[in-house]
Write a protein that holds these residues in place. Structure first.
Motif, PDB file in Angstrom:
ATOM      1  N   LYS A  74      -2.491  67.798-106.989  1.00 58.39           N
ATOM      2  CA  LYS A  74      -2.864  67.839-108.404  1.00 58.39           C
ATOM      3  C   LYS A  74      -1.668  67.595-109.327  1.00 58.39           C
ATOM      4  CE  LYS A  74      -6.988  70.768-108.237  1.00 58.39           C
ATOM      5  NZ  LYS A  74      -7.658  71.958-108.830  1.00 58.39           N
ATOM      6  N   ILE A 126      -3.644  74.094-112.416  1.00 64.42           N
ATOM      7  CA  ILE A 126      -3.499  72.892-113.233  1.00 64.42           C
ATOM      8  C   ILE A 126      -2.044  72.797-113.658  1.00 64.42           C
ATOM      9  CG2 ILE A 126      -4.128  74.086-115.388  1.00 64.42           C
ATOM     10  CD1 ILE A 126      -5.441  71.410-116.288  1.00 64.42           C
ATOM     11  N   THR A 169      -8.152  65.406-111.526  1.00 68.90           N
ATOM     12  CA  THR A 169      -7.888  66.580-112.365  1.00 68.90           C
ATOM     13  C   THR A 169      -8.568  66.501-113.733  1.00 68.90           C
ATOM     14  OG1 THR A 169      -5.841  65.668-113.314  1.00 68.90           O
ATOM     15  CG2 THR A 169      -5.644  66.901-111.245  1.00 68.90           C
ATOM     16  N   ASP A 174     -10.660  69.538-114.376  1.00 71.87           N
ATOM     17  CA  ASP A 174      -9.791  70.684-114.668  1.00 71.87           C
ATOM     18  C   ASP A 174      -9.288  70.629-116.112  1.00 71.87           C
ATOM     19  OD1 ASP A 174     -10.082  71.471-112.023  1.00 71.87           O
ATOM     20  OD2 ASP A 174      -8.220  70.502-111.367  1.00 71.87           O
TER      21      ASP A 174
END
Length: 418
Positions: free
Chosen positions: A179, A208, A233, A236
């Motif tokens: 990520k 994150i 991502t 997120d």
């Protein structure tokens, strides 16, 4: 026969002339040590060797805690105080030589760069932390105008600020690298944003690459500095925007600059990202940025968000003019100070440290000039890096922040005069 006899006599006479007289010894006398060597005969070589008339200063191969001293006859134009925590240069870092050494992250190679804090002795880490907490240099308005003329001094000052990058070992999150847009740009653990999730057995779902960043006077959670969303991502990112009740998103990067810098994470009209639905109500085109009015919906609730996309700031560089940035900053600040008491402003570029740091530092500096009549850019950058490592990426960006603040101060003075 007579001819042959005469010829034989001439040969024997010649041989006797070349022989040493009998009884004479040949002695080789050694050359005295103090005697100068015999001079070589001049040659016709085209290579000319210049004699060395000045001492040469050679830096050792291993990094030193202090810069290599100049030659005795060379006097540096600026002498910067040594840093007790100067980081070791590593792969992917470029040296910029002036009166001192500053570290410039090569963002094109960040995928293979190790964090600078990795392997740093605890004593040096504590010195870096102390520096970030205590360093500062308040500038009056006149001093601000003067300092931008001394770029060498600004670059030397910038080089002394600890990067405060994160060692991957500090993040006890399995496979968090999937990520991260850049392997060496990680969220500092103490201030990182943690996504709320029902799955407590999957720490990756709460991860994150984003940090809460303090604002003017150290106000907590004024901003969120984060990387440009990746394909995996995006959900997120919108979950964070909803969770933190963010009223504004500031994007300071193009989608692609030689390579991908950010994915297109908003819809043209309507899109669903995880549990968050995003609708685009309107789009307003300005000279240097685009403003989108968005509506976020989740669980029967709706929230408005303004998305600013600034595209006139080239990667690794600085804008040609600070005016568009100040215009964007003023509009964002007006949104932030509107009544309602909502959450932090999200600011991102590609890695979430360079242009992102410049925008936040300039905003805080302008506020300080308005309220106090002075500005302390060094202290501002130290505060930013304490919250997220590497904020403000290069000496040129540090210099640009000062130029932007000088322009803001000039207009502030005119307004006060009127």
């Amino acid at each position: 026969m007579l001819v042959l006899y005469r010829l034989k006599e001439k040969v024997e006479l010649s041989d006797r002339q070349f022989k040493e007289p009998p009884g004479r010894d040949v002695h080789l006398s050694p050359i005295p040590v103090h005697a100068p060597p015999p001079q070589a005969k001049p040659t016709t070589s085209m290579v000319r060797v210049e004699p060395v008339t000045k001492p040469i200063s050679v830096c050792p191969a291993e990094p030193r805690s202090t810069p290599c001293p100049p030659a005795p006859e060379a006097k540096p134009a600026l002498s910067a105080s040594p840093s007790p925590f100067r980081m070791k240069p590593t792969a992917g870092l470029q040296e910029r030589r002036g009166s001192n050494v500053s570290l410039v992250l090569d963002m094109s190679a960040l995928g293979s760069v190790e964090p600078l804090s990795s392997g740093v002795a605890p004593g040096r880490e504590s010195a870096a932390t102390e520096y970030l907490q205590s360093a500062g240099r308040p500038l009056t308005r006149q001093q601000l105008h003067d300092i931008v003329l001394h770029t060498q001094s600004l670059h030397a000052e910038f080089a002394e600020i600890p990067m405060n990058f994160v060692d991957p070992k500090e993040l006890d999150i399995p496979t968090h690298g999937t990520k991260n847009r850049y392997r060496s740009i990680l969220p500092n653990p103490h201030s990182r944003v943690i996504l709320k999730t029902k799955n407590t057995y999957d720490p990756l779902s709460s991860y994150i690459n984003a940090n809460y960043v303090r604002g003017y006077l150290g106000d907590e959670k004024t901003y969120i500095a984060t990387q440009g969303p990746m394909i995996n991502t995006v959900n997120d990112f919108w979950q964070m925007a909803w969770q933190e009740d963010c009223p504004v998103i500031v994007m300071i990067t193009k989608l692609k600059e030689k390579n991908e810098k950010c994915v297109l994470y908003w819809p043209e009209k309507r899109g669903i990202y995880g549990k968050v639905e995003v609708l685009v109500d309107s789009v307003r085109e300005c000279d240097h940025y685009t403003v989108r009015h968005l509506m976020l919906q989740q669980g029967g609730q709706s929230r408005s968000v303004k998305h600013y996309w600034y595209t006139s700031w080239p990667d690794h560089k600085t804008p040609d003019s600070a005016q568009p940035l100040l215009q964007l900053m003023a509009e964002v600040e007006q949104d932030r100070q509107s009544p309602g008491g909502r959450g932090p402003i999200i600011v991102h570029c590609s890695a979430g440290i360079g242009r992102t740091g410049c925008f936040i530092a300039t905003t805080i500096g302008c506020r300080q000039l308005q309220e106090e009549g002075v500005v302390d850019v060094l202290a501002i950058v130290c505060q930013l890096r304490a919250d997220r490592g590497g904020m403000i990426q290069t000496g040129e960006q540090y210099e640009f922040v000062h130029h932007a603040l000088r322009l803001f101060e000039s207009r502030l003075s005119v307004d006060v005069g009127q």
